[in-house]
Design an enzyme around this catalytic site. Structure first.
Site, PDB file in Angstrom:
ATOM      1  N   SER A   7      36.056  47.551  37.562  1.00  0.00           N
ATOM      2  CA  SER A   7      35.648  46.889  36.315  1.00  0.00           C
ATOM      3  C   SER A   7      34.569  47.703  35.610  1.00  0.00           C
ATOM      4  O   SER A   7      33.458  47.863  36.110  1.00  0.00           O
ATOM      5  CB  SER A   7      35.109  45.493  36.614  1.00  0.00           C
ATOM      6  OG  SER A   7      34.393  45.019  35.484  1.00  0.00           O
ATOM      7  N   HIS A  32      39.846  47.947  35.018  1.00  0.00           N
ATOM      8  CA  HIS A  32      39.762  46.548  34.564  1.00  0.00           C
ATOM      9  C   HIS A  32      38.763  46.476  33.401  1.00  0.00           C
ATOM     10  O   HIS A  32      37.612  46.894  33.539  1.00  0.00           O
ATOM     11  CB  HIS A  32      39.292  45.694  35.743  1.00  0.00           C
ATOM     12  CG  HIS A  32      39.139  44.231  35.466  1.00  0.00           C
ATOM     13  ND1 HIS A  32      40.200  43.346  35.488  1.00  0.00           N
ATOM     14  CD2 HIS A  32      38.036  43.483  35.179  1.00  0.00           C
ATOM     15  CE1 HIS A  32      39.758  42.116  35.237  1.00  0.00           C
ATOM     16  NE2 HIS A  32      38.451  42.171  35.040  1.00  0.00           N
ATOM     17  N   ASP A  34      36.727  44.165  30.771  1.00  0.00           N
ATOM     18  CA  ASP A  34      36.252  42.791  30.539  1.00  0.00           C
ATOM     19  C   ASP A  34      35.863  42.602  29.079  1.00  0.00           C
ATOM     20  O   ASP A  34      34.862  43.145  28.620  1.00  0.00           O
ATOM     21  CB  ASP A  34      35.047  42.511  31.444  1.00  0.00           C
ATOM     22  CG  ASP A  34      35.477  42.312  32.890  1.00  0.00           C
ATOM     23  OD1 ASP A  34      36.332  41.442  33.128  1.00  0.00           O
ATOM     24  OD2 ASP A  34      34.972  43.036  33.756  1.00  0.00           O
ATOM     25  N   MET A  36      34.625  40.163  26.176  1.00  0.00           N
ATOM     26  CA  MET A  36      33.885  38.893  26.031  1.00  0.00           C
ATOM     27  C   MET A  36      33.452  38.687  24.594  1.00  0.00           C
ATOM     28  O   MET A  36      32.909  39.603  23.972  1.00  0.00           O
ATOM     29  CB  MET A  36      32.636  38.929  26.913  1.00  0.00           C
ATOM     30  CG  MET A  36      32.938  39.231  28.363  1.00  0.00           C
ATOM     31  SD  MET A  36      31.424  39.284  29.306  1.00  0.00           S
ATOM     32  CE  MET A  36      32.084  39.644  30.933  1.00  0.00           C
ATOM     33  N   HIS A  65      41.120  41.969  30.399  1.00  0.00           N
ATOM     34  CA  HIS A  65      40.818  40.586  30.782  1.00  0.00           C
ATOM     35  C   HIS A  65      40.084  39.947  29.603  1.00  0.00           C
ATOM     36  O   HIS A  65      38.894  40.191  29.406  1.00  0.00           O
ATOM     37  CB  HIS A  65      39.967  40.623  32.062  1.00  0.00           C
ATOM     38  CG  HIS A  65      39.419  39.303  32.489  1.00  0.00           C
ATOM     39  ND1 HIS A  65      38.368  39.173  33.374  1.00  0.00           N
ATOM     40  CD2 HIS A  65      39.787  38.029  32.155  1.00  0.00           C
ATOM     41  CE1 HIS A  65      38.105  37.890  33.554  1.00  0.00           C
ATOM     42  NE2 HIS A  65      38.937  37.179  32.828  1.00  0.00           N
ATOM     43  N   MET A  67      38.206  37.343  27.860  1.00  0.00           N
ATOM     44  CA  MET A  67      37.396  36.123  27.967  1.00  0.00           C
ATOM     45  C   MET A  67      37.000  35.728  26.556  1.00  0.00           C
ATOM     46  O   MET A  67      35.857  35.891  26.134  1.00  0.00           O
ATOM     47  CB  MET A  67      36.167  36.403  28.858  1.00  0.00           C
ATOM     48  CG  MET A  67      36.534  36.534  30.333  1.00  0.00           C
ATOM     49  SD  MET A  67      35.303  37.446  31.275  1.00  0.00           S
ATOM     50  CE  MET A  67      35.897  39.111  31.031  1.00  0.00           C
ATOM     51  N   MET A 157      39.530  33.749  39.264  1.00  0.00           N
ATOM     52  CA  MET A 157      38.119  34.142  39.135  1.00  0.00           C
ATOM     53  C   MET A 157      37.343  33.626  40.342  1.00  0.00           C
ATOM     54  O   MET A 157      37.469  32.467  40.732  1.00  0.00           O
ATOM     55  CB  MET A 157      37.504  33.572  37.860  1.00  0.00           C
ATOM     56  CG  MET A 157      38.045  34.142  36.552  1.00  0.00           C
ATOM     57  SD  MET A 157      37.897  35.930  36.389  1.00  0.00           S
ATOM     58  CE  MET A 157      36.130  36.163  36.524  1.00  0.00           C
ATOM     59  N   PHE A 163      29.361  37.878  33.470  1.00  0.00           N
ATOM     60  CA  PHE A 163      28.471  38.958  33.901  1.00  0.00           C
ATOM     61  C   PHE A 163      29.008  39.629  35.166  1.00  0.00           C
ATOM     62  O   PHE A 163      29.641  38.973  35.990  1.00  0.00           O
ATOM     63  CB  PHE A 163      27.064  38.400  34.195  1.00  0.00           C
ATOM     64  CG  PHE A 163      26.482  37.679  33.012  1.00  0.00           C
ATOM     65  CD1 PHE A 163      25.777  38.378  32.039  1.00  0.00           C
ATOM     66  CD2 PHE A 163      26.680  36.307  32.852  1.00  0.00           C
ATOM     67  CE1 PHE A 163      25.265  37.713  30.928  1.00  0.00           C
ATOM     68  CE2 PHE A 163      26.172  35.631  31.739  1.00  0.00           C
ATOM     69  CZ  PHE A 163      25.461  36.341  30.779  1.00  0.00           C
ATOM     70  N   ASP A 195      38.812  38.358  41.002  1.00  0.00           N
ATOM     71  CA  ASP A 195      37.793  39.014  40.170  1.00  0.00           C
ATOM     72  C   ASP A 195      36.452  38.290  40.250  1.00  0.00           C
ATOM     73  O   ASP A 195      36.355  37.105  39.923  1.00  0.00           O
ATOM     74  CB  ASP A 195      38.309  39.008  38.714  1.00  0.00           C
ATOM     75  CG  ASP A 195      37.376  39.713  37.750  1.00  0.00           C
ATOM     76  OD1 ASP A 195      36.466  40.436  38.201  1.00  0.00           O
ATOM     77  OD2 ASP A 195      37.581  39.538  36.527  1.00  0.00           O
ATOM     78  N   GLY A 197      32.386  39.329  42.187  1.00  0.00           N
ATOM     79  CA  GLY A 197      31.642  39.339  43.446  1.00  0.00           C
ATOM     80  C   GLY A 197      32.428  39.881  44.624  1.00  0.00           C
ATOM     81  O   GLY A 197      32.136  39.557  45.778  1.00  0.00           O
ATOM     82  N   SER A 218      30.383  45.863  40.320  1.00  0.00           N
ATOM     83  CA  SER A 218      29.108  46.346  40.869  1.00  0.00           C
ATOM     84  C   SER A 218      29.286  47.033  42.214  1.00  0.00           C
ATOM     85  O   SER A 218      28.615  48.029  42.507  1.00  0.00           O
ATOM     86  CB  SER A 218      28.139  45.189  41.057  1.00  0.00           C
ATOM     87  OG  SER A 218      28.138  44.384  39.920  1.00  0.00           O
TER      88      SER A 218
HETATM   89  C1  DX5 Z   1      33.109  38.659  35.173  1.00  0.00           C
HETATM   90  C2  DX5 Z   1      34.127  39.760  34.979  1.00  0.00           C
HETATM   91  C3  DX5 Z   1      34.326  40.576  36.206  1.00  0.00           C
HETATM   92  C4  DX5 Z   1      33.091  41.333  36.611  1.00  0.00           C
HETATM   93  C5  DX5 Z   1      33.271  41.946  37.952  1.00  0.00           C
HETATM   94  O1  DX5 Z   1      32.980  37.969  33.991  1.00  0.00           O
HETATM   95  O2  DX5 Z   1      35.366  39.210  34.618  1.00  0.00           O
HETATM   96  O3  DX5 Z   1      35.402  41.466  36.027  1.00  0.00           O
HETATM   97  O4  DX5 Z   1      32.762  42.334  35.704  1.00  0.00           O
HETATM   98  O5  DX5 Z   1      32.063  42.508  38.324  1.00  0.00           O
HETATM   99  P1  DX5 Z   1      31.502  42.295  39.784  1.00  0.00           P
HETATM  100  O6  DX5 Z   1      32.503  42.955  40.686  1.00  0.00           O
HETATM  101  O7  DX5 Z   1      30.184  42.990  39.740  1.00  0.00           O
HETATM  102  O8  DX5 Z   1      31.393  40.826  40.033  1.00  0.00           O
HETATM  103 ZN    ZN Z   2      37.147  40.548  34.755  1.00  0.00          ZN
END
Ligand code: DX5
Ligand code: ZN
Length: 235
Positions: A7, A32, A34, A36, A65, A67, A157, A163, A195, A197, A218
């Protein structure tokens, strides 16, 4: 074998080009993205321009993805960047739940306009992409069953979206086998992606539960040896 999607949200944006290059050189399978909008989730990230840049730099499959509260408005512009998958939330037909401290999450219970969900899936496919549907942690697995026949990917999720770097929510462990069971019973073939953590501490359990693709933000970009990280995630 399980696939790993890195990501970009957790990448160093001051060196984005190099960060995108290391996703492939480290041995990850997908990028991936993200997206937002500051409405569906309490954060704003980036749009199609970054997707186009990443597609230009990396030959890996990409997934967007989304959001966002109105994915309808962005399908064509993301399809044009060349991303392989477009994923949207079933909670576009849900309600906003306040989490305090300026945070919120959308939850879907009964879908008032099921045809809207079907139309978005249809439009993603018409635009030439694989269609993905995603569920936030508080949304029950059963809510998605009526749509899984049409989708190529189900994203579960394991954090409330918004975040990178949040703590994994373990309730997803119950959803994965339920989704896999539904897939088998109904002879469907969507991929199951997890997806939020995700890292070395839970990859094994997620794979055992039936995950096909793990998103690592991360944990991937924060690793001092990204190649060995990917190797360990897959073994
Ligand atoms: C959260 C995102 C995830 C996130 C994953 O809103 O959809 O894709 O960036 O990042 P980590 O792996 O650090 O949780
Ligand atoms: Zn994501």
């Amino acid at each position: 074998m399980v696939k790993i999607a890195s990501s970009l949200l957790a990448a160093d944006f001051a060196h984005l080009g190099d960060e995108i290059r290391t996703v492939q050189s480290a041995g990850a399978d997908m990028v991936h993205l993200d997206i937002m909008d500051g409405h569906f989730v309490p954060n704003i990230s980036f749009g199609p321009a970054v997707a186009a840049l990443s597609k230009l730099i990396s030959p890996l499959p990409h997934d967007a993805h989304l959001m966002v509260t109105e994915p309808e408005n962005y399908i064509e512009s993301f399809a044009k960047t060349g991303v392989e998958y477009i994923i949207f939330h079933i909670e576009i037909e849900g309600i906003k739940k306040d989490l305090g401290a300026g945070k919120w999450v959308y939850v879907a219970d009964n879908i008032r306009h099921p045809q809207r969900i079907k139309n978005v899936i249809e439009r993603i496919k018409k635009a030439g992409c694989k269609a993905g549907l995603t569920l936030n942690p508080p949304t029950k697995m059963e809510v998605a069953y009526p749509y899984l026949k049409e989708v190529d990917l189900l994203l579960l999720m394991s954090v409330n979206p918004g975040f990178a770097g949040q703590k994994f929510i373990p309730e997803v462990y119950e959803k994965i086998p339920a989704a896999a069971h539904h897939r088998q019973e109904n002879k469907l073939n969507f991929e199951i992606m997890i997806d939020g953590g995700v890292g070395l501490d839970n990859a094994r359990e997620l794979i055992k539960s039936g995950a096909d693709i793990l998103v690592a933000g991360s944990s991937f970009f924060g690793s001092s040896d990204r190649t060995s990280f990917i190797h360990q995630m897959k073994s």
